[in-house]
Design an enzyme around this catalytic site. Structure first.
Site, short mmCIF file in Angstrom:
data_model
loop_
_atom_site.label_atom_id
_atom_site.label_comp_id
_atom_site.label_asym_id
_atom_site.label_seq_id
_atom_site.Cartn_x
_atom_site.Cartn_y
_atom_site.Cartn_z
N SER A 1 -3.00 -4.17 13.26
CA SER A 1 -2.88 -2.81 12.71
C SER A 1 -4.10 -1.95 13.06
O SER A 1 -4.34 -1.68 14.22
CB SER A 1 -2.65 -2.87 11.18
N HIS B 1 2.32 -2.05 15.01
CA HIS B 1 3.47 -1.61 14.21
C HIS B 1 3.19 -0.21 13.66
O HIS B 1 2.04 0.25 13.69
CB HIS B 1 3.74 -2.60 13.06
#
Lengths: 202, 78
Positions: free
Chosen positions: A80, A103
């Protein structure tokens, strides 16, 4: 050496069950490292599950704008918001077993159901994407493709890149461990001492 | 706050909000810092508030490091 571990903590203190990396301590540390003539290079060790977007981007931007040679090494996970921090260094490494999850970002807490909420989120997403693609060899189209991929994560959209996959995609420079990362850092520090531009990318 | 993490918010924040630790601002010969009383009289560095970046590399003042015991607060009356 700087460790980025657990959650990158932002403006809200996280409960004590979290291991955190605090931006209000890391940012001055980076300033001190940059100003210290005795420090010839910085090794950033990452094993992070992500965290606050703005705190992570702040750390990434400072690392990217340092004159001191920097090398990052992803161990375990660089997920992330760990992705922009990983690619911010002059040279990046990942061990074969480490993973990086790409993501979409998400909002926590109360969400107002208006178009402006999506636009805000989209702009925030864009800041992360722009930073990553401008500091690695992956195209924006490919990064977004991996980010919005379905069928790979059980409860989310996105992609998990393992070790050599991150290198093949152009996100990280090399697969390697501590020796490789330190060798690269020594090389850059030596080149800087020799008055050359060294192996820095920018 | 926008979190960008692989952990779900319920794992990060837990079931109940955390009680803030009692903190005090310390101004002595060392760097300006905020310390927290954790438990059983233990006092740890919560945050360095110095304007000198070198203080942030000093191992004695890393967040979580044991801070010397604080003198007891003077009584408000008498």
């Amino acid at each position: 050496m700087l460790t980025v571990v657990g959650q990158v903590e932002g403006h809200v203190s996280l409960p004590s069950q979290n291991k955190t990396t605090r931006y209000e301590h890391v940012l001055p540390q980076l300033v001190a490292i940059e100003q210290d003539p005795d420090i010839e290079g910085l090794l950033v060790l990452l094993n992070t599950v992500g965290g606050d977007v703005e705190a992570g981007l702040a750390i990434a931007e400072l690392i990217a704008s340092m004159r001191t040679p920097t090398v990052s090494l992803v161990l375990g996970g660089g997920h992330s918001i760990g992705v922009p921090i990983s690619v911010a260094a002059d040279r990046s490494f990942i061990v074969p077993s480490a993973t990086m999850t790409i993501h979409p970002i998400r909002l926590s807490g109360m969400v107002i159901g208006v178009p402006q909420t999506y636009e805000y989120l989209d702009k925030m997403q864009d800041r992360v994407v722009q930073f990553v693609v401008s500091h690695c060899g992956m195209s924006q189209e490919r990064y977004r493709e991996l980010m919005f991929r379905t069928g790979e994560l059980a409860r989310d959209v996105g992609t998990i890149l393992v070790g050599k996959d991150a290198v093949r995609e152009g996100l990280i420079h090399e697969v390697g461990g501590m020796a490789a990362a330190l060798d690269a850092l020594r090389g850059m520090a030596g080149a800087a001492h020799g008055g050359e531009s060294g192996t820095r990318r920018r | 706050m926008v979190l960008y993490s692989i952990l779900p918010p319920e794992t990060i924040f837990g079931p109940e909000p955390r009680e803030p630790l009692p903190c005090e601002f310390v101004l002595d010969q060392g760097p300006a810092r905020i310390v927290a009383r954790v438990h059983e009289g233990r006092v740890v560095v919560e945050r360095v508030a110095s304007t000198d970046p070198r203080h942030f590399l000093d191992a004695r003042y890393q967040p979580g490091a044991d801070a010397p015991a604080l003198p007891a607060a003077p009584p408000l009356w008498g």
